[in-house]
Scaffold this motif. Sequence first.
Motif, short mmCIF file in Angstrom:
data_model
loop_
_atom_site.label_atom_id
_atom_site.label_comp_id
_atom_site.label_asym_id
_atom_site.label_seq_id
_atom_site.Cartn_x
_atom_site.Cartn_y
_atom_site.Cartn_z
N SER A 115 -27.53 -58.57 86.69
CA SER A 115 -28.30 -59.81 86.58
C SER A 115 -27.67 -60.78 85.59
O SER A 115 -27.76 -62.00 85.76
CB SER A 115 -29.74 -59.51 86.15
OG SER A 115 -30.38 -58.73 87.14
N VAL A 116 -27.05 -60.25 84.53
CA VAL A 116 -26.39 -61.14 83.57
C VAL A 116 -25.28 -61.93 84.28
O VAL A 116 -25.17 -63.15 84.15
CB VAL A 116 -25.84 -60.34 82.37
CG1 VAL A 116 -24.92 -61.22 81.53
CG2 VAL A 116 -26.99 -59.81 81.53
N GLY A 117 -24.49 -61.23 85.08
CA GLY A 117 -23.44 -61.92 85.84
C GLY A 117 -24.02 -62.93 86.80
O GLY A 117 -23.57 -64.06 86.90
N ALA A 118 -25.11 -62.51 87.49
CA ALA A 118 -25.73 -63.40 88.47
C ALA A 118 -26.34 -64.61 87.79
O ALA A 118 -26.42 -65.70 88.40
CB ALA A 118 -26.79 -62.64 89.26
N THR A 119 -26.78 -64.45 86.55
CA THR A 119 -27.36 -65.60 85.83
C THR A 119 -26.33 -66.71 85.70
O THR A 119 -26.63 -67.89 85.90
CB THR A 119 -27.85 -65.17 84.44
OG1 THR A 119 -28.74 -64.07 84.59
CG2 THR A 119 -28.60 -66.31 83.75
N PHE A 120 -25.09 -66.32 85.38
CA PHE A 120 -24.05 -67.35 85.27
C PHE A 120 -23.83 -68.05 86.62
O PHE A 120 -23.67 -69.26 86.68
CB PHE A 120 -22.73 -66.72 84.79
CG PHE A 120 -22.70 -66.50 83.30
CD1 PHE A 120 -22.29 -67.52 82.45
CD2 PHE A 120 -23.11 -65.31 82.75
CE1 PHE A 120 -22.27 -67.35 81.09
CE2 PHE A 120 -23.10 -65.12 81.38
CZ PHE A 120 -22.68 -66.14 80.54
N VAL A 121 -23.83 -67.26 87.68
CA VAL A 121 -23.63 -67.86 89.01
C VAL A 121 -24.75 -68.85 89.31
O VAL A 121 -24.51 -69.98 89.73
CB VAL A 121 -23.59 -66.76 90.09
CG1 VAL A 121 -23.55 -67.39 91.48
CG2 VAL A 121 -22.38 -65.87 89.90
N ILE A 122 -25.99 -68.43 89.07
CA ILE A 122 -27.13 -69.29 89.40
C ILE A 122 -27.16 -70.50 88.46
O ILE A 122 -27.46 -71.61 88.88
CB ILE A 122 -28.44 -68.48 89.37
CG1 ILE A 122 -28.40 -67.45 90.51
CG2 ILE A 122 -29.65 -69.38 89.51
CD1 ILE A 122 -29.57 -66.51 90.56
N ARG B 192 -21.02 -73.81 78.11
CA ARG B 192 -21.54 -75.19 78.24
C ARG B 192 -21.09 -75.82 79.55
O ARG B 192 -21.82 -76.54 80.19
CB ARG B 192 -21.09 -76.04 77.05
CG ARG B 192 -21.58 -75.57 75.70
CD ARG B 192 -23.05 -75.85 75.50
NE ARG B 192 -23.89 -74.73 75.89
CZ ARG B 192 -25.21 -74.80 76.00
NH1 ARG B 192 -25.85 -75.92 75.79
NH2 ARG B 192 -25.91 -73.75 76.34
N ASN B 193 -19.84 -75.54 79.94
CA ASN B 193 -19.33 -76.08 81.20
C ASN B 193 -20.14 -75.56 82.38
O ASN B 193 -20.39 -76.27 83.34
CB ASN B 193 -17.85 -75.73 81.38
CG ASN B 193 -16.96 -76.52 80.43
OD1 ASN B 193 -17.42 -77.47 79.80
ND2 ASN B 193 -15.71 -76.12 80.33
N VAL B 194 -20.54 -74.27 82.31
CA VAL B 194 -21.33 -73.69 83.39
C VAL B 194 -22.65 -74.46 83.54
O VAL B 194 -23.04 -74.85 84.63
CB VAL B 194 -21.62 -72.20 83.13
CG1 VAL B 194 -22.61 -71.66 84.15
CG2 VAL B 194 -20.33 -71.40 83.19
N TYR B 195 -23.31 -74.71 82.41
CA TYR B 195 -24.57 -75.46 82.45
C TYR B 195 -24.33 -76.86 83.02
O TYR B 195 -25.12 -77.38 83.79
CB TYR B 195 -25.17 -75.58 81.05
CG TYR B 195 -25.93 -74.36 80.59
CD1 TYR B 195 -27.31 -74.26 80.80
CD2 TYR B 195 -25.29 -73.31 79.94
CE1 TYR B 195 -28.01 -73.14 80.38
CE2 TYR B 195 -25.98 -72.19 79.52
CZ TYR B 195 -27.35 -72.11 79.74
OH TYR B 195 -28.04 -71.01 79.33
N TYR C 140 -17.62 -66.75 89.15
CA TYR C 140 -17.68 -65.68 90.14
C TYR C 140 -16.86 -64.47 89.71
O TYR C 140 -17.18 -63.33 90.04
CB TYR C 140 -17.25 -66.21 91.52
CG TYR C 140 -18.32 -67.06 92.16
CD1 TYR C 140 -19.37 -66.47 92.87
CD2 TYR C 140 -18.32 -68.44 92.01
CE1 TYR C 140 -20.38 -67.24 93.42
CE2 TYR C 140 -19.32 -69.22 92.56
CZ TYR C 140 -20.35 -68.62 93.26
OH TYR C 140 -21.35 -69.38 93.80
N THR C 141 -15.77 -64.74 88.98
CA THR C 141 -14.99 -63.62 88.45
C THR C 141 -15.86 -62.78 87.52
O THR C 141 -15.90 -61.55 87.60
CB THR C 141 -13.77 -64.16 87.68
OG1 THR C 141 -13.07 -65.07 88.52
CG2 THR C 141 -12.86 -63.03 87.26
#
Lengths: 518, 336
Positions: free
Chosen positions: B53-60, B191-194, B218-219
């Motif tokens: 879920s931590v990884g998926a949080t970044f994706v979402i 920050r870039n992800v956000y 995704y990586t």
Amino acid sequence: MSPSISSPIERVESTPTLSVRGVVVDFPGVRALDRVDFDAHTGEIHALMGENGAGKSTLINVLSGLYPPREGTIHLDGREIRPRTPREAQAVGLSTVHQEIDLVPAMSVADNICLGRHPTRTGLIRQGATRRRAEAALASLGMYVDVSGSLGDHPIAVQQMVAIARAMDIDARVLILDEPTSSLDATETDHLFRVLQHLRDQGLCIVFVSHFLDQVYRLADRITVLRNGMKVGVWEVAALPKPALIEAMTGRTIEREPQNTASGSTDAAPEALLEVDGLGRRAVLAPTSLTVRAGESLGLAGLRGSGRTELARLIFGADAADEGQVRVGGARIPAGSVRDAIARGLAFTPEDRKAEGLVLDLSVRENILLAMQARRGALRPLRPPQQMQLADHYIRSLNIRTPDAETPVRNLSGGNQQKVLLARWLAVQPRVLILDEPTRGIDVGARAEIESLIARLRAEGLAIVLISSELDEIVRTCGRVLILRDRRTVGELEGTRITESAILAVIAGAGTVAGSHE
Amino acid sequence: MRLPVSPRQIPIAVAGLILAGLIGLGAVRFEHFASFPNLANLLGDYAYVGIASVGATFVILSGGIDLSVGSLVAFTSVLTADLIRHGWHPLAASALCLVLGAAFGRVTGWLVRFFALPAFIVTLAGMFGLRAACFLIAGESVSIEHPFLRWVSSSLELDAGAGVAIPLRSLLLLAVVVVGFILARSTRFGRNVYAVGGNERAAQMMGVPVGATTIWVYTLAGFCSALAGLVFTFYKQAGDPTSAVGLELSVVASVVIGGTLLSGGVGSIPGTLLGVLILGVIRLLIDFEGNLNSAWTSIAIGSLLLGFIGLQKLIGEIGLRSTQTGGSLDRAPPTP
């Protein structure tokens, strides 16, 4: 161009900070910029002017790294630059604040100012230093806001300042502002202008795009005018009177004539079918009133972007008005309700018929029946024979040239597409028809047909509102003309007073009295 | 009205309250429900869900979605088991799986970026492909037997006193949450992800490397799924090609219940941990209830999910309204 216009200046005394030479940008089928030169100096506010489609936005996008030009060069401080992405443009010192403020509302003000350049220590962002830097950038603009709060919680005017603060933080050499005042009110605009003047005096080079002529005259030092993707010239603001600027932008000559903008309303006239009373929307259109009677056609004239289309959309309810009201045949239409507008007999053919009007892959018949079916409701479909009969009727009466009713509209010429759109609205038997640029991009023959069709509909008792950039069309077709500039009504002409040059003179603000805010 | 928390923190505050409420409910109804060993077990049971879920949080957060989580977990699991069966050391097998997971995520990100394909479709394809790969490696469940693993499970535990041992996987989950939290909040990448998720066009205009950020997101997700797969494998001591079916949806549910907007740009890693724990506590409550049909777990999660999406929508609209009417600009002009 008339010799009364002072000839364009060419500065030679100092090297320009930003120098664009011979830039060419091609889009499919269109040359958006054709060998355009543009110079801007440190310590000046340089307005970039032109009608919509003149190439202003394209030039800005070239400078902000979105469209690498096909030909031409850009020099900044004498050094050639080739920005290929916004990131590269910012890195060399060109910072652009776009009309839709390109920030991230969900992130904090500080993050928005420092994004991509957060101060870090061993890879981790220093939150305190980030806040202080954001505060400093805003303070240089006279702004004191909570930088930890979400950007989206602040009003648009503050968001705009944040965008400029970001440019300050980048240490931009050139600040480009695209329509920065389009969603600001007067006080906010004043504040922005003070900030920009302050920045100019500190030695920033500012490129300013606006279609508010008055604002350009208030703020800018020099003006470069583009038209149809080409540079017309560059002038000191003081040396370019407004009528001359309009001439440069439109390419039409204005003959100064005695003005009379009084609107003598005729009594005992036919029923007023469309009554618009103080209709307006903040930052879109100042309150506007007009009346159109049965059998009358009212023209809306003005430069593209002057508020013509905005007015039409507010009347039709495609955008919701903040104030004022619309009555059709005496019945009030709730703001922003297209369904009610159609039900009361209002019809609107939009400017961009392909994007907003026609469904290109549906047949002529289906397109004609769309509005009618929408009004009947999905549960009461027209029987196929009825459909065919209606479609055939309009194909014949409007002289739509199509192999048959089942041909996709995509295959028709522009003029015939326009007629299909008209037929759709005529099928619901409207009482008021608003036409936005009905003859744009169609050939002369089809244009004449549409004009005569408008005359016929008028004779049948429809009230017609015609928006057109073709002034000769307005002169031929309309009994009354409302003239807009800077998103407000600035004059009205009637009957024999309607001439191309008279309209242009009002657009330019020469001798205007009524409704002017100068 | 002045709320004690800012509107954007409401979802995570609500998630915290719901978790506390559920644990409170359990404590009132059942004697040992809120006991330390019980809750510590929960953390261990859900460690693999949490890590994924931590990884998926970044994706979402970046505005994407990852449907390949369950299949990647199963693939990792089957591959690890198969390698160990063929004599690989578990550490070597694990390292290979982590690299493969990250590489798989990288390819996903690359496809999403360069062909502008919807993440939904790319990861859906990944989901089918990896599940098929599981069956190619092993037709049925492969059990794992290795002295190293026995040593790990018996020796590498945190003795929390009172006869409770916290297993390595719980500690790993907490470590992943802490690293994820720092990565999201305090690095330029985070920050870039956000920014990409909040407004991709704006991010691009502001000079954010949108493409690189997407690929790294995704990586990272692939790496986290592979790590979750390893935890899952060593926890179950088997690699089963039919395992973790639908895990990706539980993961999305956890992330959303934890306050992350499905449209991207808003959310947090600690929120996701809360979301995972809420899912776990609901399951636990229904287990404790004994005679309650386990379908109620899904019903409860579904209702919560709907409630949370509704809440986010509501908050979004309130936020929008406050911006539109949010006062005017009456600040001091700059002093030239």
